[in-house]
Enzyme design. Structure first.
Site, PDB file in Angstrom:
ATOM      1  N   ARG A 129       0.722  -1.276  -0.102  1.00 39.61           N
ATOM      2  CA  ARG A 129      -0.119   0.027  -0.026  1.00 39.61           C
ATOM      3  C   ARG A 129       0.798   1.149  -0.060  1.00 39.61           C
ATOM      4  NH1 ARG A 129      -2.794  -4.195   1.657  1.00 39.61           N
ATOM      5  NH2 ARG A 129      -5.195  -4.241   1.556  1.00 39.61           N
ATOM      6  N   ARG A 169      -6.306 -17.114 -10.707  1.00 39.10           N
ATOM      7  CA  ARG A 169      -7.091 -16.613  -9.566  1.00 39.10           C
ATOM      8  C   ARG A 169      -8.093 -15.624 -10.361  1.00 39.10           C
ATOM      9  NH1 ARG A 169      -3.080 -14.873  -5.057  1.00 39.10           N
ATOM     10  NH2 ARG A 169      -5.007 -14.472  -3.634  1.00 39.10           N
ATOM     11  N   GLN A 197      -8.827  -6.280   0.046  1.00 37.17           N
ATOM     12  CA  GLN A 197      -8.372  -5.984  -1.398  1.00 37.17           C
ATOM     13  C   GLN A 197      -9.190  -5.399  -2.305  1.00 37.17           C
ATOM     14  OE1 GLN A 197      -6.609  -9.754  -2.935  1.00 37.17           O
ATOM     15  NE2 GLN A 197      -4.894  -9.753  -1.508  1.00 37.17           N
ATOM     16  N   ASP A 212      -5.319 -15.442   6.708  1.00 38.27           N
ATOM     17  CA  ASP A 212      -4.116 -15.887   6.028  1.00 38.27           C
ATOM     18  C   ASP A 212      -3.368 -16.802   7.016  1.00 38.27           C
ATOM     19  OD1 ASP A 212      -3.791 -14.546   3.845  1.00 38.27           O
ATOM     20  OD2 ASP A 212      -2.711 -12.703   4.518  1.00 38.27           O
ATOM     21  N   ARG A 214       2.424 -19.943   2.366  1.00 34.98           N
ATOM     22  CA  ARG A 214       1.991 -20.217   3.591  1.00 34.98           C
ATOM     23  C   ARG A 214       1.655 -21.571   3.957  1.00 34.98           C
ATOM     24  NH1 ARG A 214       1.447 -15.255   5.381  1.00 34.98           N
ATOM     25  NH2 ARG A 214       0.678 -13.600   4.039  1.00 34.98           N
TER      26      ARG A 214
END
Length: 435
Positions: free
Chosen positions: A26, A119, A165, A315, A390
């Site tokens: 950001r 995606r 997002q 997450d 992750r």
């Protein structure tokens, strides 16, 4: 690259938390949009932010990257790039930049790696199109082109799902276009964008009620900031915290951890699991709360997760799942269908990994049921990371809980969010090496 983790004898250390990826992304976008002399202190220099910075350079931003990220003014501002903007694996960079470029009213084509290209971007394209943006695409996946157009002077949007997002993409589109926008969210999502806009001098208003948040950005706002100090990433710290909880004789201190209330659901979950965690030295820098997290070995218990906390911990669910596999009792995770739309189908990936380490788990449409301490006596099979950072890091940490070596395949994507992972894991007592 494949990695093998060996269980340590103990976890000890006093370390600095790696910088936050979401916040770095950001700050990069606002720095480019501001187009003034500006410095980002303590940025995450991982693959995702570097991809975003490269895309911004292609749009005309003057950016110099060393230990810090320094912007200088470009008299031409941001303009249509000569070549497609390749965002690599960065979903955050792609979705936020699509909004900003749409607001600038310029042509640009967006591409990415194989994972990002699968995606779906419908959740971004639909509201931006309602705002007045024009896109060319085939089935809402990359490559996607923004066509130069003018956004509406005013726009209102009700968030159908909790997504920082989507919210941030709309806010950046409005900011770039000089438009007024109102966003309604029933469930709090990460609010780094709102906090950072206010820190940059933007008159953004957030009104909270029992129905959720109303976020109002007036028209014709301007950015005015000379430097920004990035907080540590609690999503990265989560793996090190988990290591300390699982290992015997642990005492780990992690400094400069971001403690934004919209991100600390992970700590709340751990406390519900009987984790021995203490927070000290809290302070506010550039509007973001941060502090020191102190962790000690803990006997964990099962947990039931669902509802409004899920967006806050989305997450961290992979590492929470590994912790649940080492806890007493049966843990359940529901209302987490969003996991299927991440870098991998994380519900499927977690079920696969838990199977490989011998844990009893059931895959549900929107989550998992995990039977704690149900490890079989067999040696763990090599674990497929599904090219997901992750998933890879979570199962490397699992070696501590099961007390055996764990091999994880295809771990290159760890560099997208946590390039210091192997180094910091080694500093606190783990042994992770290339297979």
């Amino acid at each position: 690259m494949n990695l093998i983790a060996s269980p340590p004898t103990k976890i000890h250390g006093d370390i600095i938390c790696p910088p936050d990826k979401s916040i770095t992304q950001r700050a990069l976008l606002l720095g480019a949009l501001q187009n003034k002399d500006f410095k980002i202190i303590n940025p995450l220099l991982g693959a995702d932010p570097i991809s975003t910075a490269s895309a911004l350079k292609a749009l005309g931003a003057n950016i110099d990257i060393s230990n810090e990220i320094v912007f200088s003014k470009n008299n031409k501002g941001l303009t249509s790039p000569a070549h497609p903007l390749d965002l690599g694996n960065s979903g955050t960079g792609l979705r936020l930049l699509m909004g900003m470029v749409a607001g600038l009213g310029i042509d640009a084509t967006f591409t990415g790696d194989a994972s990002l290209s699968l995606r779906p971007m419908k959740r971004i394209i639909d509201p931006l199109s309602d705002f007045g943006a024009v896109f060319q695409h085939d089935g809402f996946i990359l490559p996607i082109k923004t066509i130069a157009s003018s956004l509406n002077s005013s726009f209102s949007y009700n968030m159908p799902i909790a997504s920082a997002q989507v919210k941030s993409s709309i806010l950046l589109a409005a900011l770039a276009a000089g438009s007024e926008v109102t966003i309604y969210e029933a469930i709090q999502s990460r609010n780094h964008t709102e906090i950072m806009l206010k820190d940059f001098g933007v008159n953004i208003e957030v009104h909270t009620s029992s129905q959720g948040n109303e976020i109002f950005l007036p028209s014709n706002q301007h950015l005015q900031q000379t430097q920004y100090d990035v907080a540590g990433d609690i999503s990265s710290a989560a793996f090190l915290i988990a290591a300390a909880l699982l290992a015997e004789d642990s005492h780990l201190v992690i400094r400069n951890v971001g403690l934004n209330p919209s991100r600390i659901g992970f700590l709340e979950v751990l406390k519900a699991m009987n984790a021995n965690i203490h927070i000290a030295d809290q302070r506010d820098v550039n509007g973001e709360l941060r502090g020191t997290v102190i962790v000690q070995s803990s006997e964990l218990i099962s947990v039931e997760l669902g509802g409004s906390i899920i967006p806050n911990i989305i997450d961290e669910i992979p590492i929470i799942s590994v912790l649940a596999s080492c806890a007493d009792g049966v843990s359940t995770i529901k209302d987490a269908g969003e996991l299927r739309k991440k870098e991998s189908d994380r519900i499927k990936a977690l079920k696969s990994g838990l199977d490989k380490i011998g844990v009893k788990a059931n895959e549900e449409e929107d989550g998992l049921t995990i039977v704690g301490r149900s490890f079989n006596a067999l040696e763990p099979m090599p674990i497929d990371s599904f090219h997901d950072h992750r998933i890879a890091m979570s199962f490397l940490i699992s070696s501590i809980g099961i007390g055996k070596k764990v091999k994880v395949m295809d771990t290159e994507n760890i560099t997208t969010s946590f390039p210091q992972f192997i180094e910091l894991a080694g500093k606190i007592g783990m042994s992770i090496h290339e297979a």
